[in-house]
Design a protein around this motif. Structure first.
Motif, PDB file in Angstrom:
ATOM      1  N   GLY A 134       0.779  -1.233   0.000  1.00  0.00           N
ATOM      2  CA  GLY A 134       0.000   0.000   0.000  1.00  0.00           C
ATOM      3  C   GLY A 134       0.804   1.272   0.000  1.00  0.00           C
ATOM      4  O   GLY A 134       0.228   2.365   0.035  1.00  0.00           O
ATOM      5  N   ALA A 135       2.125   1.177  -0.056  1.00  0.00           N
ATOM      6  CA  ALA A 135       2.955   2.385  -0.103  1.00  0.00           C
ATOM      7  C   ALA A 135       2.983   2.930  -1.531  1.00  0.00           C
ATOM      8  O   ALA A 135       3.004   2.171  -2.498  1.00  0.00           O
ATOM      9  N   ASP A 136       2.963   4.242  -1.659  1.00  0.00           N
ATOM     10  CA  ASP A 136       3.015   4.874  -2.983  1.00  0.00           C
ATOM     11  C   ASP A 136       4.455   4.891  -3.487  1.00  0.00           C
ATOM     12  O   ASP A 136       5.359   5.346  -2.785  1.00  0.00           O
ATOM     13  N   VAL A 137       4.652   4.398  -4.698  1.00  0.00           N
ATOM     14  CA  VAL A 137       5.990   4.297  -5.282  1.00  0.00           C
ATOM     15  C   VAL A 137       6.113   5.337  -6.395  1.00  0.00           C
ATOM     16  O   VAL A 137       5.225   5.473  -7.235  1.00  0.00           O
ATOM     17  N   PHE A 138       7.235   6.065  -6.358  1.00  0.00           N
ATOM     18  CA  PHE A 138       7.500   7.091  -7.361  1.00  0.00           C
ATOM     19  C   PHE A 138       8.874   6.839  -7.975  1.00  0.00           C
ATOM     20  O   PHE A 138       9.806   6.413  -7.286  1.00  0.00           O
ATOM     21  N   VAL A 139       8.992   7.133  -9.266  1.00  0.00           N
ATOM     22  CA  VAL A 139      10.276   7.106  -9.957  1.00  0.00           C
ATOM     23  C   VAL A 139      10.455   8.462 -10.626  1.00  0.00           C
ATOM     24  O   VAL A 139       9.629   8.848 -11.470  1.00  0.00           O
ATOM     25  N   ASP A 140      11.488   9.172 -10.200  1.00  0.00           N
ATOM     26  CA  ASP A 140      11.739  10.529 -10.702  1.00  0.00           C
ATOM     27  C   ASP A 140      10.525  11.430 -10.490  1.00  0.00           C
ATOM     28  O   ASP A 140      10.167  12.252 -11.338  1.00  0.00           O
ATOM     29  N   GLY A 141       9.863  11.240  -9.354  1.00  0.00           N
ATOM     30  CA  GLY A 141       8.735  12.087  -8.999  1.00  0.00           C
ATOM     31  C   GLY A 141       7.408  11.694  -9.624  1.00  0.00           C
ATOM     32  O   GLY A 141       6.383  12.301  -9.314  1.00  0.00           O
ATOM     33  N   GLU A 163      11.419   6.512  -4.864  1.00  0.00           N
ATOM     34  CA  GLU A 163      10.890   6.998  -3.589  1.00  0.00           C
ATOM     35  C   GLU A 163       9.611   6.240  -3.251  1.00  0.00           C
ATOM     36  O   GLU A 163       8.791   5.963  -4.116  1.00  0.00           O
ATOM     37  N   VAL A 164       9.486   5.886  -1.981  1.00  0.00           N
ATOM     38  CA  VAL A 164       8.234   5.292  -1.483  1.00  0.00           C
ATOM     39  C   VAL A 164       7.743   6.136  -0.322  1.00  0.00           C
ATOM     40  O   VAL A 164       8.536   6.635   0.477  1.00  0.00           O
ATOM     41  N   GLN A 165       6.432   6.291  -0.238  1.00  0.00           N
ATOM     42  CA  GLN A 165       5.835   7.126   0.796  1.00  0.00           C
ATOM     43  C   GLN A 165       4.662   6.404   1.430  1.00  0.00           C
ATOM     44  O   GLN A 165       3.921   5.682   0.774  1.00  0.00           O
ATOM     45  N   ARG A 166       4.524   6.645   2.732  1.00  0.00           N
ATOM     46  CA  ARG A 166       3.354   6.219   3.462  1.00  0.00           C
ATOM     47  C   ARG A 166       3.219   7.130   4.663  1.00  0.00           C
ATOM     48  O   ARG A 166       4.051   8.000   4.879  1.00  0.00           O
ATOM     49  N   SER A 167       2.160   6.925   5.474  1.00  0.00           N
ATOM     50  CA  SER A 167       1.891   7.843   6.571  1.00  0.00           C
ATOM     51  C   SER A 167       3.051   7.922   7.552  1.00  0.00           C
ATOM     52  O   SER A 167       3.323   8.970   8.124  1.00  0.00           O
ATOM     53  N   ARG A 168       3.767   6.803   7.762  1.00  0.00           N
ATOM     54  CA  ARG A 168       4.829   6.798   8.751  1.00  0.00           C
ATOM     55  C   ARG A 168       6.122   7.464   8.250  1.00  0.00           C
ATOM     56  O   ARG A 168       7.031   7.700   9.030  1.00  0.00           O
ATOM     57  N   GLY A 169       6.184   7.756   6.953  1.00  0.00           N
ATOM     58  CA  GLY A 169       7.381   8.415   6.444  1.00  0.00           C
ATOM     59  C   GLY A 169       7.656   8.013   5.011  1.00  0.00           C
ATOM     60  O   GLY A 169       6.789   7.479   4.315  1.00  0.00           O
ATOM     61  N   LYS A 170       8.868   8.283   4.564  1.00  0.00           N
ATOM     62  CA  LYS A 170       9.238   7.938   3.200  1.00  0.00           C
ATOM     63  C   LYS A 170      10.700   7.537   3.151  1.00  0.00           C
ATOM     64  O   LYS A 170      11.490   7.852   4.039  1.00  0.00           O
ATOM     65  N   ARG A 171      11.058   6.832   2.087  1.00  0.00           N
ATOM     66  CA  ARG A 171      12.430   6.404   1.848  1.00  0.00           C
ATOM     67  C   ARG A 171      12.772   6.701   0.390  1.00  0.00           C
ATOM     68  O   ARG A 171      11.920   6.605  -0.489  1.00  0.00           O
TER      69      ARG A 171
END
Length: 325
Positions: A134-141, A163-171
């Protein structure tokens, strides 16, 4: 050769327009979006046959926006290979290969796989693994979907930001990609089970706060001892003055306050008071500093037990200090 491929692969869409994009799960008759996608695909095939590949591609893109179907994906991939859009071709051909029906001729699937390998030789392939679904995955935004991703992500050569994002943070992680290269990117959003925080300062160096408070306590202790020593010296001077003038009793001057010797003795005794209480205050401050330093040393990583510090003061004519460290 490729023109023969696409017409052979998808040409039956022209012969069977009512069934080429039909999905067994869809109600009959098909919905408006499916019907419109079929018409756009037919237009795209006609443009493809006239070798108007850019126009055919635009028609297939419009059809794809209405209906995600393996035949449309295959037609898109073929046009994109001819137009040099290798990244998009790899994406659509991957969809075609994955969704190709098992009961259809294997020859078409084999040809599509060959085109896919050719497209992948021009781009980089990223397999992105995320430890949480369920984490949102981005490549070059740009968003590529939620985790876990079904297919690899195809990117142009160069430095790519994942980049991956979720409520607890991102990496985030960057990857250097070259044509034909493959990379597996693993991004962790949750701490590993049983993980411990990184160790702090060890006994190789004391915490700066402990050093500062310890130094302040040492200075206060020295000042306090010095002031109480001065108070003891004044007290000794007063005692010597009493012996010199024969003042044996503590009540002698209280009964004779007007005597010059008693006035002089009183002046000497008064000097002891500020030295004594200032010294007591300095030692109290030193005790507080020792307590804070002890706490900081006890909290410092690598210390099995807290250091034990004790300090006892006995005010009076003579200073007595006892300590244990």
């Amino acid at each position: 050769m490729r023109r023969t491929f696409v017409m052979g692969l998808f040409g039956f869409a022209l012969l069977m327009p009512c069934q080429s994009f039909a999905d067994p799960a869809l109600p009959s008759p098909p919905d408006v979006a499916t019907d419109r996608a079929r018409k756009l695909s037919v237009e795209g095939l006609a443009l493809y046959g006239a070798e108007q590949f850019a126009e055919a591609h635009a028609a297939f893109v419009a059809a794809w926006s209405l209906k995600k179907h393996h035949q449309i994906a295959g037609m898109l991939g073929d046009c994109e290979m001819r137009l040099g859009k290798y990244r998009d071709a790899a994406e659509h051909l991957t969809y075609y290969v994955r969704e190709y029906p098992k009961d259809r001729p294997a020859e078409k699937l084999t040809r599509a796989r060959g085109m896919l390998e050719e497209a992948k030789s021009h781009v980089g392939t990223l397999t992105i693994r995320v430890d949480e679904p369920g984490a949102d995955v981005f490549v070059d935004g740009k968003p590529v979907g939620p985790s876990p991703l079904v297919d690899p992500v195809f990117v142009d050569p160069g430095t790519r930001l994942i980049e991956v994002q979720r409520s607890r943070g991102k990496r985030m992680q960057t990857v250097e990609v070259s044509a034909g290269s493959t990379h597996t990117v693993r991004l962790l959003l949750a701490p590993a089970r049983g993980a411990v925080p990184p160790p702090g300062p060890t006994s190789k160096g004391l915490p700066w706060a402990a050093i500062t408070t310890g130094a302040g306590a040492a200075v206060s202790l020295g000042v306090g001892i010095g002031l109480l020593a001065k108070a003891g010296s004044v007290d000794a001077e007063a005692a010597a003055y009493r012996r010199e003038h024969g003042i044996e009793s503590e009540t002698y001057c209280a009964e004779r306050p007007g005597l010059d010797a008693c006035k002089e003795l009183h002046g000497i005794a008064v000097q002891q008071i500020p030295y004594f209480w200032s010294g007591v205050g300095a030692l109290a401050l030193a005790g507080a500093g020792v307590g804070v330093t002890t706490y900081l040393l006890w909290r410092s990583p690598g210390k099995a037990t807290a250091p034990r510090v004790g300090l006892r003061m006995t005010p009076g004519p003579y200073l007595q200090v006892q300590g244990s460290f």
